[in-house]
Write a protein that holds these residues in place. Structure first.
Motif, mmCIF file in Angstrom:
data_model
loop_
_atom_site.group_PDB
_atom_site.id
_atom_site.type_symbol
_atom_site.label_atom_id
_atom_site.label_comp_id
_atom_site.label_asym_id
_atom_site.label_seq_id
_atom_site.Cartn_x
_atom_site.Cartn_y
_atom_site.Cartn_z
ATOM 1 N N ARG A 3 0.817 -1.215 0.000
ATOM 2 C CA ARG A 3 0.000 0.000 0.000
ATOM 3 C C ARG A 3 0.846 1.260 0.000
ATOM 4 N N PHE A 4 2.090 1.170 0.425
ATOM 5 C CA PHE A 4 2.942 2.347 0.338
ATOM 6 C C PHE A 4 4.113 2.148 -0.629
ATOM 7 N N LEU A 5 4.480 0.904 -0.906
ATOM 8 C CA LEU A 5 5.614 0.682 -1.812
ATOM 9 C C LEU A 5 5.273 0.989 -3.269
ATOM 10 N N ILE A 6 4.083 0.632 -3.694
ATOM 11 C CA ILE A 6 3.704 0.888 -5.088
ATOM 12 C C ILE A 6 3.602 2.389 -5.363
ATOM 13 N N PRO A 7 2.866 3.164 -4.524
ATOM 14 C CA PRO A 7 2.871 4.608 -4.794
ATOM 15 C C PRO A 7 4.250 5.241 -4.620
ATOM 16 N N LEU A 8 5.065 4.720 -3.699
ATOM 17 C CA LEU A 8 6.413 5.245 -3.516
ATOM 18 C C LEU A 8 7.258 5.014 -4.763
ATOM 19 N N LEU A 9 7.181 3.828 -5.324
ATOM 20 C CA LEU A 9 7.920 3.526 -6.553
ATOM 21 C C LEU A 9 7.450 4.433 -7.691
ATOM 22 N N ALA A 10 6.136 4.589 -7.830
ATOM 23 C CA ALA A 10 5.600 5.467 -8.875
ATOM 24 C C ALA A 10 6.047 6.902 -8.646
ATOM 25 N N LEU A 11 6.061 7.365 -7.391
ATOM 26 C CA LEU A 11 6.498 8.721 -7.064
ATOM 27 C C LEU A 11 7.964 8.929 -7.425
ATOM 28 N N VAL A 12 8.816 7.977 -7.062
ATOM 29 C CA VAL A 12 10.249 8.099 -7.357
ATOM 30 C C VAL A 12 10.483 8.113 -8.869
ATOM 31 N N LEU A 13 9.815 7.228 -9.590
ATOM 32 C CA LEU A 13 9.984 7.187 -11.047
ATOM 33 C C LEU A 13 9.462 8.469 -11.702
ATOM 34 N N PHE A 14 8.290 8.914 -11.274
ATOM 35 C CA PHE A 14 7.695 10.126 -11.848
ATOM 36 C C PHE A 14 8.559 11.353 -11.573
ATOM 37 N N MET A 15 9.012 11.501 -10.332
ATOM 38 C CA MET A 15 9.835 12.657 -10.004
ATOM 39 C C MET A 15 11.216 12.565 -10.666
ATOM 40 N N GLY A 16 11.742 11.359 -10.792
ATOM 41 C CA GLY A 16 12.999 11.194 -11.501
ATOM 42 C C GLY A 16 12.878 11.647 -12.945
ATOM 43 N N TYR A 17 11.803 11.248 -13.596
ATOM 44 C CA TYR A 17 11.591 11.678 -14.980
ATOM 45 C C TYR A 17 11.313 13.176 -15.055
ATOM 46 N N THR A 18 10.603 13.713 -14.075
ATOM 47 C CA THR A 18 10.330 15.149 -14.041
ATOM 48 C C THR A 18 11.630 15.938 -13.961
ATOM 49 N N VAL A 19 12.513 15.541 -13.054
ATOM 50 C CA VAL A 19 13.805 16.220 -12.916
ATOM 51 C C VAL A 19 14.608 16.096 -14.214
ATOM 52 N N PHE A 20 14.619 14.913 -14.795
ATOM 53 C CA PHE A 20 15.329 14.710 -16.064
ATOM 54 C C PHE A 20 14.763 15.605 -17.161
ATOM 55 N N ALA A 21 13.446 15.639 -17.286
ATOM 56 C CA ALA A 21 12.814 16.429 -18.347
ATOM 57 C C ALA A 21 13.096 17.918 -18.173
ATOM 58 N N ILE A 22 13.032 18.401 -16.935
ATOM 59 C CA ILE A 22 13.294 19.822 -16.696
ATOM 60 C C ILE A 22 14.766 20.140 -16.930
ATOM 61 N N TYR A 92 0.815 11.562 -1.041
ATOM 62 C CA TYR A 92 -0.266 11.345 -0.070
ATOM 63 C C TYR A 92 -0.540 9.849 0.103
ATOM 64 N N LEU A 93 -0.664 9.139 -1.016
ATOM 65 C CA LEU A 93 -0.939 7.696 -0.953
ATOM 66 C C LEU A 93 0.219 6.936 -0.307
ATOM 67 N N THR A 94 1.449 7.377 -0.554
ATOM 68 C CA THR A 94 2.609 6.741 0.071
ATOM 69 C C THR A 94 2.542 6.880 1.588
ATOM 70 N N LEU A 95 2.331 8.108 2.065
ATOM 71 C CA LEU A 95 2.256 8.305 3.520
ATOM 72 C C LEU A 95 1.027 7.650 4.130
ATOM 73 N N ARG A 96 -0.076 7.677 3.408
ATOM 74 C CA ARG A 96 -1.302 7.017 3.885
ATOM 75 C C ARG A 96 -1.046 5.515 4.057
ATOM 76 N N GLY A 97 -0.428 4.900 3.063
ATOM 77 C CA GLY A 97 -0.109 3.485 3.146
ATOM 78 C C GLY A 97 0.902 3.190 4.241
ATOM 79 N N TRP A 98 1.885 4.080 4.415
ATOM 80 C CA TRP A 98 2.885 3.907 5.468
ATOM 81 C C TRP A 98 2.225 3.968 6.849
ATOM 82 N N HIS A 99 1.328 4.933 7.041
ATOM 83 C CA HIS A 99 0.620 5.039 8.328
ATOM 84 C C HIS A 99 -0.219 3.782 8.592
ATOM 85 N N ASP A 100 -0.893 3.288 7.563
ATOM 86 C CA ASP A 100 -1.689 2.065 7.721
ATOM 87 C C ASP A 100 -0.793 0.870 8.038
ATOM 88 N N TYR A 101 0.327 0.785 7.357
ATOM 89 C CA TYR A 101 1.269 -0.317 7.584
ATOM 90 C C TYR A 101 1.805 -0.279 9.010
#
Length: 106
Positions: A3-22, A92-101
């Motif tokens: 519940r927190f690893l999947i959104p965390l992975l998506a967040l890291v990949l998305f932000m990594g690509y965002t930084v690269f693109a900028i 938000y989903l990462t922290l939400r999942g972390w709190h639930d975990y």
């Protein structure tokens, strides 16, 4: 744990690509935004994305309230959402999942 690893992975990949693109862009963010809004078709996409982000922000508000968090908790997520798009809800989903975990491990 997923519940927190999947959104965390998506967040890291998305932000990594965002930084690269900028970092590799040949134009400023202001010029890019201006170019997007200069044509009706691309402006429509921008409006559609922001409408979807507004709907997600509304869900985040009610979900956070149900979980006992106030508007102050959401402020940072809203800033991230409206500056970097999907990064805010993914955070938000990462922290939400972390709190639930953490709650289930006690």
């Amino acid at each position: 744990m997923l519940r927190f690893l999947i959104p965390l992975l998506a967040l890291v990949l998305f932000m990594g690509y965002t930084v690269f693109a900028i970092a590799t862009s040949d134009q400023s963010l202001g010029a890019f935004a201006s170019e997007l809004m200069s044509r009706p078709t691309t402006a429509l996409v921008v409006f559609d994305v922001y409408l979807a982000l507004l709907l997600i922000a509304t869900w985040m508000f009610f979900d956070a309230r149900k979980r006992g968090y106030g508007a102050g908790y959401l402020a940072l997520f809203y800033v991230i959402t409206f500056c970097f798009g999907s990064a805010g809800p993914l955070a938000y989903l990462t922290l939400r999942g972390w709190h639930d975990y953490r709650r289930t491990r006690r």
